[in-house]
Write a protein that holds these residues in place. Structure first.
Motif, PDB file in Angstrom:
ATOM      1  N   LEU A   1     -53.555 -37.948   6.594  1.00  0.00           N
ATOM      2  CA  LEU A   1     -54.518 -37.681   5.530  1.00  0.00           C
ATOM      3  C   LEU A   1     -55.540 -36.638   5.972  1.00  0.00           C
ATOM      4  CD1 LEU A   1     -55.260 -38.660   2.672  1.00  0.00           C
ATOM      5  CD2 LEU A   1     -56.816 -40.298   3.720  1.00  0.00           C
ATOM      6  N   ALA A   2     -56.004 -36.762   7.243  1.00  0.00           N
ATOM      7  CA  ALA A   2     -56.966 -35.777   7.750  1.00  0.00           C
ATOM      8  C   ALA A   2     -56.335 -34.384   7.814  1.00  0.00           C
ATOM      9  CB  ALA A   2     -57.471 -36.207   9.121  1.00  0.00           C
TER      10      ALA A   2
ATOM     11  N   GLU B   1     -53.851 -33.212   5.951  1.00  0.00           N
ATOM     12  CA  GLU B   1     -53.714 -32.691   4.603  1.00  0.00           C
ATOM     13  C   GLU B   1     -55.071 -32.256   4.038  1.00  0.00           C
ATOM     14  OE1 GLU B   1     -51.766 -35.645   2.321  1.00  0.00           O
ATOM     15  OE2 GLU B   1     -49.840 -35.463   3.349  1.00  0.00           O
ATOM     16  N   LEU B   2     -56.118 -33.035   4.357  1.00  0.00           N
ATOM     17  CA  LEU B   2     -57.450 -32.649   3.885  1.00  0.00           C
ATOM     18  C   LEU B   2     -57.916 -31.355   4.550  1.00  0.00           C
ATOM     19  CD1 LEU B   2     -59.272 -36.105   3.741  1.00  0.00           C
ATOM     20  CD2 LEU B   2     -58.597 -34.674   1.818  1.00  0.00           C
ATOM     21  N   ARG B   3     -57.616 -31.211   5.862  1.00  0.00           N
ATOM     22  CA  ARG B   3     -57.988 -29.957   6.538  1.00  0.00           C
ATOM     23  C   ARG B   3     -57.245 -28.769   5.933  1.00  0.00           C
ATOM     24  NH1 ARG B   3     -57.807 -33.253  11.232  1.00  0.00           N
ATOM     25  NH2 ARG B   3     -55.675 -32.577  11.636  1.00  0.00           N
ATOM     26  N   ASP B   4     -55.956 -28.945   5.645  1.00  0.00           N
ATOM     27  CA  ASP B   4     -55.197 -27.860   5.007  1.00  0.00           C
ATOM     28  C   ASP B   4     -55.789 -27.509   3.640  1.00  0.00           C
ATOM     29  OD1 ASP B   4     -53.561 -27.912   7.203  1.00  0.00           O
ATOM     30  OD2 ASP B   4     -51.989 -29.112   6.259  1.00  0.00           O
TER      31      ASP B   4
ATOM     32  N   ARG C   1     -49.165 -29.363  -1.742  1.00  0.00           N
ATOM     33  CA  ARG C   1     -49.596 -30.593  -2.407  1.00  0.00           C
ATOM     34  C   ARG C   1     -49.732 -31.758  -1.438  1.00  0.00           C
ATOM     35  NH1 ARG C   1     -46.898 -33.046  -5.866  1.00  0.00           N
ATOM     36  NH2 ARG C   1     -48.451 -33.375  -7.495  1.00  0.00           N
ATOM     37  N   GLY C   2     -48.979 -31.782  -0.344  1.00  0.00           N
ATOM     38  CA  GLY C   2     -49.045 -32.904   0.574  1.00  0.00           C
ATOM     39  C   GLY C   2     -48.212 -34.074   0.074  1.00  0.00           C
ATOM     40  N   ARG C   3     -48.050 -35.070   0.956  1.00  0.00           N
ATOM     41  CA  ARG C   3     -47.226 -36.230   0.621  1.00  0.00           C
ATOM     42  C   ARG C   3     -48.040 -37.391   0.083  1.00  0.00           C
ATOM     43  NH1 ARG C   3     -44.060 -36.952   6.148  1.00  0.00           N
ATOM     44  NH2 ARG C   3     -46.132 -36.377   6.892  1.00  0.00           N
ATOM     45  N   THR C   4     -49.348 -37.325   0.178  1.00  0.00           N
ATOM     46  CA  THR C   4     -50.200 -38.389  -0.355  1.00  0.00           C
ATOM     47  C   THR C   4     -50.513 -38.103  -1.817  1.00  0.00           C
ATOM     48  OG1 THR C   4     -51.170 -38.653   1.841  1.00  0.00           O
ATOM     49  CG2 THR C   4     -52.321 -39.686   0.000  1.00  0.00           C
ATOM     50  N   LYS C   5     -50.377 -39.129  -2.637  1.00  0.00           N
ATOM     51  CA  LYS C   5     -50.552 -38.937  -4.070  1.00  0.00           C
ATOM     52  C   LYS C   5     -51.941 -38.423  -4.405  1.00  0.00           C
ATOM     53  CE  LYS C   5     -50.301 -41.389  -8.493  1.00  0.00           C
ATOM     54  NZ  LYS C   5     -50.050 -42.698  -9.143  1.00  0.00           N
ATOM     55  N   GLU C   6     -52.955 -39.015  -3.795  1.00  0.00           N
ATOM     56  CA  GLU C   6     -54.326 -38.606  -4.092  1.00  0.00           C
ATOM     57  C   GLU C   6     -54.569 -37.161  -3.672  1.00  0.00           C
ATOM     58  OE1 GLU C   6     -53.436 -41.348  -2.705  1.00  0.00           O
ATOM     59  OE2 GLU C   6     -54.032 -42.903  -4.158  1.00  0.00           O
ATOM     60  N   ILE C   7     -54.068 -36.787  -2.469  1.00  0.00           N
ATOM     61  CA  ILE C   7     -54.236 -35.408  -2.007  1.00  0.00           C
ATOM     62  C   ILE C   7     -53.486 -34.449  -2.923  1.00  0.00           C
ATOM     63  CG2 ILE C   7     -53.903 -33.858  -0.062  1.00  0.00           C
ATOM     64  CD1 ILE C   7     -56.021 -35.946   0.385  1.00  0.00           C
TER      65      ILE C   7
ATOM     66  N   PHE D   1     -57.340 -28.200  -7.489  1.00  0.00           N
ATOM     67  CA  PHE D   1     -57.721 -26.923  -6.892  1.00  0.00           C
ATOM     68  C   PHE D   1     -56.892 -25.784  -7.482  1.00  0.00           C
ATOM     69  CE2 PHE D   1     -59.937 -28.973  -3.281  1.00  0.00           C
ATOM     70  CZ  PHE D   1     -61.071 -28.171  -3.291  1.00  0.00           C
ATOM     71  N   ASP D   2     -55.603 -26.019  -7.685  1.00  0.00           N
ATOM     72  CA  ASP D   2     -54.745 -24.986  -8.262  1.00  0.00           C
ATOM     73  C   ASP D   2     -55.216 -24.616  -9.665  1.00  0.00           C
ATOM     74  OD1 ASP D   2     -52.286 -23.327  -8.343  1.00  0.00           O
ATOM     75  OD2 ASP D   2     -51.695 -24.760  -9.886  1.00  0.00           O
ATOM     76  N   ALA D   3     -55.573 -25.639 -10.449  1.00  0.00           N
ATOM     77  CA  ALA D   3     -56.074 -25.357 -11.794  1.00  0.00           C
ATOM     78  C   ALA D   3     -57.392 -24.584 -11.742  1.00  0.00           C
ATOM     79  CB  ALA D   3     -56.264 -26.672 -12.566  1.00  0.00           C
ATOM     80  N   VAL D   4     -58.258 -24.940 -10.762  1.00  0.00           N
ATOM     81  CA  VAL D   4     -59.542 -24.252 -10.628  1.00  0.00           C
ATOM     82  C   VAL D   4     -59.332 -22.778 -10.268  1.00  0.00           C
ATOM     83  CG1 VAL D   4     -61.629 -24.101  -9.217  1.00  0.00           C
ATOM     84  CG2 VAL D   4     -60.875 -26.312 -10.103  1.00  0.00           C
ATOM     85  N   GLN D   5     -58.467 -22.519  -9.274  1.00  0.00           N
ATOM     86  CA  GLN D   5     -58.282 -21.130  -8.854  1.00  0.00           C
ATOM     87  C   GLN D   5     -57.597 -20.311  -9.940  1.00  0.00           C
ATOM     88  OE1 GLN D   5     -55.803 -20.185  -5.595  1.00  0.00           O
ATOM     89  NE2 GLN D   5     -53.997 -21.283  -6.328  1.00  0.00           N
ATOM     90  N   ARG D   6     -56.633 -20.898 -10.642  1.00  0.00           N
ATOM     91  CA  ARG D   6     -55.985 -20.155 -11.721  1.00  0.00           C
ATOM     92  C   ARG D   6     -56.986 -19.832 -12.834  1.00  0.00           C
ATOM     93  NH1 ARG D   6     -50.606 -19.550 -12.170  1.00  0.00           N
ATOM     94  NH2 ARG D   6     -49.353 -20.355 -10.449  1.00  0.00           N
ATOM     95  N   THR D   7     -57.832 -20.820 -13.138  1.00  0.00           N
ATOM     96  CA  THR D   7     -58.843 -20.575 -14.163  1.00  0.00           C
ATOM     97  C   THR D   7     -59.826 -19.505 -13.720  1.00  0.00           C
ATOM     98  OG1 THR D   7     -58.656 -22.883 -14.900  1.00  0.00           O
ATOM     99  CG2 THR D   7     -60.621 -21.676 -15.555  1.00  0.00           C
TER     100      THR D   7
END
Length: 498
Positions: free
Chosen positions: A263-264, A266-269, A306-312, A319-325
């Motif tokens: 999790l750490a 994936e969060l760092r990535d 996207r990572g393997r954790t559902k929440e991540i 984030f993808d929606a934010v950057q595309r917007t």
């Protein structure tokens, strides 16, 4: 019973010795049973029976007084002493609360076996006290009740015990001594016969040690074959539970550490992706848009891992929606700004074209004018048009495009300054002093003129000096490169005045 039936000195001393032993046992019981730590460990039912037994033991002294004074009958004395035994057996049945079914049944069977023995001793005490005399109705009724209870508890013991315990109990049940005792007991209970003292004593003296031996054997067998193996099983289950629990805890900790590390990571990535988006990708996109370059939203807004954790994964999608917007909005704003700039440029060019035509027309009118008043009005109109051209060029500058005026050769600095003064409203307040041989490169002459005009007009507008009346005559300068101008339309030097 000996004290009640035959008052002798030896019997009294024996009775006092037994009473002293009983008192010592009672004191030891009370000292051990009523400790505060045991009170907290006992359940309500067990504690209630403990207190009932303790309360019943307070009746020992009054009972002894009645016996020594022969104030109680035989049945009353036996019932009184039997009450202590009954309270003790009830307490023992409460103690048997183990989860092991085999231990519970075997322990309950031995308790019933011992209780049946106690009822046999009550019968023996009653018959020994009666002796050769005929039993009273109360004694026969008491004997019948004790005999029935003895038979019932003995039957329960035979049903509940199994294995080696069952063999011990069955050996007693099929023994000659037990058969003789039950035969005499049945005669007294159902037929009302009163056997001789010798016959009864012979049966009980033969059965009592055999019964006590059997009770000792069943206790040993219960401890060796049932209780200790059950204890070993309980401890084994306990240790197994501890080991399994430790393994589960270790596995949980290991999985937690692995999950936390993943999790750490994936969060760092995701954090690195957000940092690149904020500090590199978006500024680069904005810079390209400012330079007028085309930007592909899909190419400039790649999806984060996207990572393997559902929440991540959900956060990555956000984030993808934010950057595309963000990128799409920037591109849209740039396109809108470019469209507005094109409108400004188009309007400015049209206005400048009209203004240049108007300047040429004014130049022709100035050449044909004969009256000084008309010439002065035409000069003012010429100057106003020049200022209008400068403001139109301001729209082009705001749109980020170059002005349309340009020269193909350097222009003297003094001429550049005079041209800037000609585009100021209060040009009459400005004086040009000194001379210089410096020149300005032709491709930046228009920008320098425009910049100087803005600065000079700002100074003239906020200058505290008194305003001077405008000159009525504005002679044309010499040396202005009128024919070197290239652009959307021609420009006449008469549009500049000092």
């Amino acid at each position: 019973m000996a004290v009640l039936t035959a008052r002798t000195a030896a019997g009294g001393r024996a009775y006092e010795d037994l009473a002293a032993k009983t008192d010592a046992a009672v004191a030891a019981f009370r000292a051990a049973a009523f400790k505060p730590r045991l009170r907290n460990a006992m359940g309500p039912e067990l504690w209630e029976r403990m207190e009932a037994l303790d309360d019943s033991l307070d009746q020992l002294e009054p009972l002894r007084t009645q016996i020594t004074q022969r104030a109680a009958s035989t049945v009353q004395a036996i019932d009184a002493y039997s009450g202590f035994s009954d309270s003790t057996f009830r307490l023992l049945t409460t103690f048997i609360s183990v989860n092991d079914t085999a231990v519970y049944r075997q322990s309950a069977g031995i308790t019933h076996f011992s209780w049946a023995s106690d009822f046999m001793l009550r019968e023996d005490a009653l018959m020994s006290a009666a002796g050769a005399r005929r039993s009273t109705a109360a004694e026969r009724m008491a004997f019948a009740g004790w005999a029935g209870n003895r038979e019932q508890f003995f039957s329960l013991a035979r049903v509940e015990v199994t294995g080696e315990l069952s063999r011990v109990v069955e050996d007693l049940a099929t023994s000659t001594a037990y058969g003789s005792f039950t035969l005499i007991e049945t005669q007294i209970r159902w037929q009302g016969l009163n056997p001789g003292v010798r016959q009864w004593r012979t049966a009980t003296q033969e059965l009592t040690p055999l019964w006590f031996t059997s009770s000792s054997r069943v206790g040993d067998v219960l401890n060796d074959d049932v209780v200790e193996p059950a204890g070993h099983r309980i401890m084994l289950r306990f240790f197994l539970a501890c080991v399994v629990g430790l393994l589960i805890v270790a596995a949980s900790v290991t999985l937690s550490v692995l999950f936390a590390r993943r999790l750490a990571r994936e969060l760092r990535d995701l954090q690195a992706f957000a940092q690149r988006l904020a500090h590199e990708r978006l500024p680069a996109v904005v810079a390209r848009l400012r330079r007028g370059e085309k930007v592909d939203v899909d190419a400039e807004a790649p999806r984060p891992e996207r990572g393997r954790t559902k929440e991540i994964a959900l956060v990555a999608d956000a984030f993808d929606a934010v950057q595309r917007t963000a990128v799409g909005t920037a591109v849209g704003e740039a396109e809108l700004r470019a469209s507005i700039n094109r409108v400004f440029i188009n309007l400015s060019w049209r206005s400048q074209s009209l203004l240049h035509r108007q300047l040429r027309l004014l130049d022709q009118m100035e050449r044909r004018a004969s009256s000084p008043e008309e010439l002065d009005d035409l000069f003012r109109l010429d100057h106003l048009t020049t200022r209008m051209r400068r403001h139109a060029e301001g729209l082009v500058i705001l749109s980020g495009s170059p002005t349309v005026r340009a020269w193909d050769h350097p222009v003297a600095a003094e001429d550049v300054v005079r041209a800037a003064i000609a585009e100021v409203e209060d040009y009459t307040r400005v004086e040009v002093t000194g001379a210089s041989s410096a020149a300005v490169t032709g491709d930046v002459v228009a920008d320098v003129i425009h910049l100087l005009a803005e600065l000079i007009e700002n100074a003239a507008s906020f200058s505290p000096l008194p305003r001077r009346s405008p000159s009525r005559s504005r002679p044309s300068p010499t040396g202005w490169p009128s024919r070197s101008w290239t652009g959307a339309s021609a420009w006449s030097p008469t549009s500049w005045r000092s």
